[in-house]
Design a protein around this motif. Sequence first.
Motif, short mmCIF file in Angstrom:
data_model
loop_
_atom_site.label_atom_id
_atom_site.label_comp_id
_atom_site.label_asym_id
_atom_site.label_seq_id
_atom_site.Cartn_x
_atom_site.Cartn_y
_atom_site.Cartn_z
N LEU A 1 3.70 -17.27 2.11
CA LEU A 1 3.65 -17.60 1.01
C LEU A 1 3.17 -16.37 1.03
O LEU A 1 2.15 -15.68 0.08
CB LEU A 1 3.67 -18.36 0.28
N LEU A 2 2.02 -16.61 0.95
CA LEU A 2 -0.10 -16.65 0.35
C LEU A 2 0.34 -14.72 0.69
O LEU A 2 -0.25 -14.08 0.00
CB LEU A 2 -0.89 -16.79 1.18
N LEU A 3 0.86 -14.21 1.90
CA LEU A 3 0.68 -12.93 2.73
C LEU A 3 1.63 -12.51 1.21
O LEU A 3 1.00 -11.74 1.20
CB LEU A 3 1.33 -13.33 3.90
N VAL A 4 2.38 -13.29 1.31
CA VAL A 4 3.55 -11.98 0.14
C VAL A 4 2.79 -12.47 -1.36
O VAL A 4 3.22 -11.06 -1.97
CB VAL A 4 5.04 -12.59 0.38
N LEU A 5 2.53 -13.33 -1.52
CA LEU A 5 1.76 -12.64 -2.52
C LEU A 5 0.47 -11.89 -2.75
O LEU A 5 0.53 -11.18 -3.80
CB LEU A 5 0.99 -14.43 -3.05
N ALA A 6 -0.21 -11.72 -1.89
CA ALA A 6 -1.11 -10.98 -1.65
C ALA A 6 -0.32 -9.96 -2.03
O ALA A 6 -1.11 -9.00 -2.30
CB ALA A 6 -2.20 -11.07 -0.48
N ALA A 7 0.18 -9.03 -0.54
CA ALA A 7 1.25 -7.79 -1.00
C ALA A 7 1.72 -7.79 -2.44
O ALA A 7 1.68 -6.19 -2.69
CB ALA A 7 2.05 -7.93 0.13
N PHE B 1 0.74 -1.15 -0.05
CA PHE B 1 -0.34 0.16 0.13
C PHE B 1 0.56 1.13 0.12
O PHE B 1 0.24 2.16 0.90
CB PHE B 1 -0.69 -0.07 0.86
N ARG B 2 1.92 1.40 -0.95
CA ARG B 2 2.90 2.74 -0.45
C ARG B 2 1.99 4.05 -1.59
O ARG B 2 2.67 4.94 -0.50
CB ARG B 2 4.36 2.40 -1.04
N ARG B 3 1.54 3.31 -1.98
CA ARG B 3 1.22 4.67 -2.92
C ARG B 3 -0.55 5.15 -2.12
O ARG B 3 -0.75 6.32 -1.82
CB ARG B 3 0.07 3.75 -3.98
N THR B 4 -0.95 3.90 -1.54
CA THR B 4 -2.06 4.46 -0.63
C THR B 4 -1.32 5.67 0.29
O THR B 4 -1.75 6.61 0.74
CB THR B 4 -2.58 3.41 0.18
N ILE B 5 -0.19 4.98 1.42
CA ILE B 5 0.64 5.42 2.24
C ILE B 5 1.18 6.80 1.79
O ILE B 5 0.74 8.31 3.06
CB ILE B 5 1.41 4.72 2.57
N ASP B 6 1.43 7.27 0.70
CA ASP B 6 2.01 8.30 -0.08
C ASP B 6 0.90 9.74 -0.30
O ASP B 6 0.81 10.56 0.18
CB ASP B 6 2.65 8.29 -1.09
N SER B 7 -0.08 9.34 -0.80
CA SER B 7 -1.62 9.70 -0.27
C SER B 7 -1.87 10.65 0.98
O SER B 7 -2.23 11.00 0.95
CB SER B 7 -2.59 8.67 -1.45
N VAL B 8 -1.87 9.71 1.87
CA VAL B 8 -2.57 9.62 2.94
C VAL B 8 -1.82 10.76 3.83
O VAL B 8 -1.61 11.80 4.49
CB VAL B 8 -2.48 8.51 4.35
N ILE B 9 0.12 10.66 3.43
CA ILE B 9 0.97 11.46 4.31
C ILE B 9 0.80 13.30 2.90
O ILE B 9 0.40 14.02 3.70
CB ILE B 9 2.64 11.02 3.65
#
Length: 491
Positions: free
Chosen positions: A260-266, A24-32
Amino acid sequence: MVRSPSMVITLRWLVLAALTVIAFRRTIDSVILEIKALTVIVYLPVLLVLVLIAAIGKSWRPSSEPPIYDRQTDVIVGSIILLLAVSMQAMVDPRYARAYLAIHVDLLALWLFVLGGAIILFGLRPVARYRWIWLLALLIWPVPMQVAILAAGGSPVAAGAVMVVVGAGATLIAVGRTRRRGIIGATLSAVTGLAILIAFDAVGGGNHEILIVVVPAIAAALVASCAMYFDYRRRHRLGWSPLGRNVAPPTSARVRRPGLLLVLAAIGIAFVPVPVTGTNEPSTTIGGMPVGVPLVLPDDWRQESVSSYDWADRLYGSGSVMNRQMVVQKQGSPQFDKQSHPRRVAVDSVDSAHPLSLQTYFYIFRYNMVGYRFATTVEVPMPHGVRARMTTVVDDARYLTYTVVSWWWDNGSKTQQVMLWAVDNHETDAYFPQPAFTVTQNLNTMFTVLFRGNAAIQDSTHTYKDRDLLVGLAGGLVDAQVALAGREGGR
């Protein structure tokens, strides 16, 4: 290699935090960016601190969790929640592209991602033990908070008061060993927070928008939680150690394959684009242009009436003003009416010192437009470098179609949005959408889009019936304001 339970739990939380940032890096950038622009999202860091206070208080209490663990159930439930997070980010968030800053569905997806990841890394039962903390963290989705803050007045003081209530809830969770202690702690937090808030407001703290949202809620929750904690240890003669109970080892000994499921979702979420923040609306600077007053009209138009709306500052910040001018042609023309009747146009202008707030609560939040349909926008030419956009709005209940031209500009300190409305009913009593404080009403439109998609509110058969009328008036308004700015600057 043997690691302490504290180290294992810390490492897993760090991994989950890192994957969340990647996804969610783009979301975090937007929130900042929104926090820097002092939009309503400034409450978010405060909420995260309050969630941490509640989680620490809960973790220091003994657990009566039965030693029954089922990794298969953990993986199934965690995977379903991660799938919901990916689906929400990829399919639901695009539906709200125009209202992205107001709705922020991606923050709801972020909450689901962290919840699903926690179930996979720590197990369903441990996560369920912290269910009230997860419910508190759900306020990361800004819609309920925005409704509460705007209903309370929309000012920094109102936002501070709402956060004090949230802080009291966090304290209730943190100190609630019993119902009685929880109520006492929450009451102490609320009273302390309101006292700090009143003191801030009395000394002019309302001029510091971030501080009045941050300080009362966090300070009150910390004071009340610490007071209740030390009172408990004094009553039970446990000493004054700042440490809570011993840390139990995580119930999920191995998380390699489920991880691995968590990594793939990210990774999947990381490649999903989000609407661009801060550049959606072009703005031209006209130095010396008066803002916050009715617009000067071109010579071939006259003003029929003017109205101001004092609720604009609840949406767009202190000092914001919204004006509606009903203007009429001095001389009718068969080009715009078969009987050459003079046409009426509504000219709405709203300004803000925080231009991003004009994107957060875009024009649909200034009118009661539930059930209306909207066309895509097209750019129309304007003088002096102004970039205007045209669209149509259909009111099916009244069988009316509006042609709308809008643009943004600023004078170096405040940004203003101007909107011109023309209706295909040329009678003098024709209805125009009335400016109204309608945030809660327009939630109905939001949920309509959620369940039925954008097609439910889109006008796909639009025609710009009054294009020439509005483009001519808009160009005359631009020329008139530029000329006025030149005269003001020459004084």
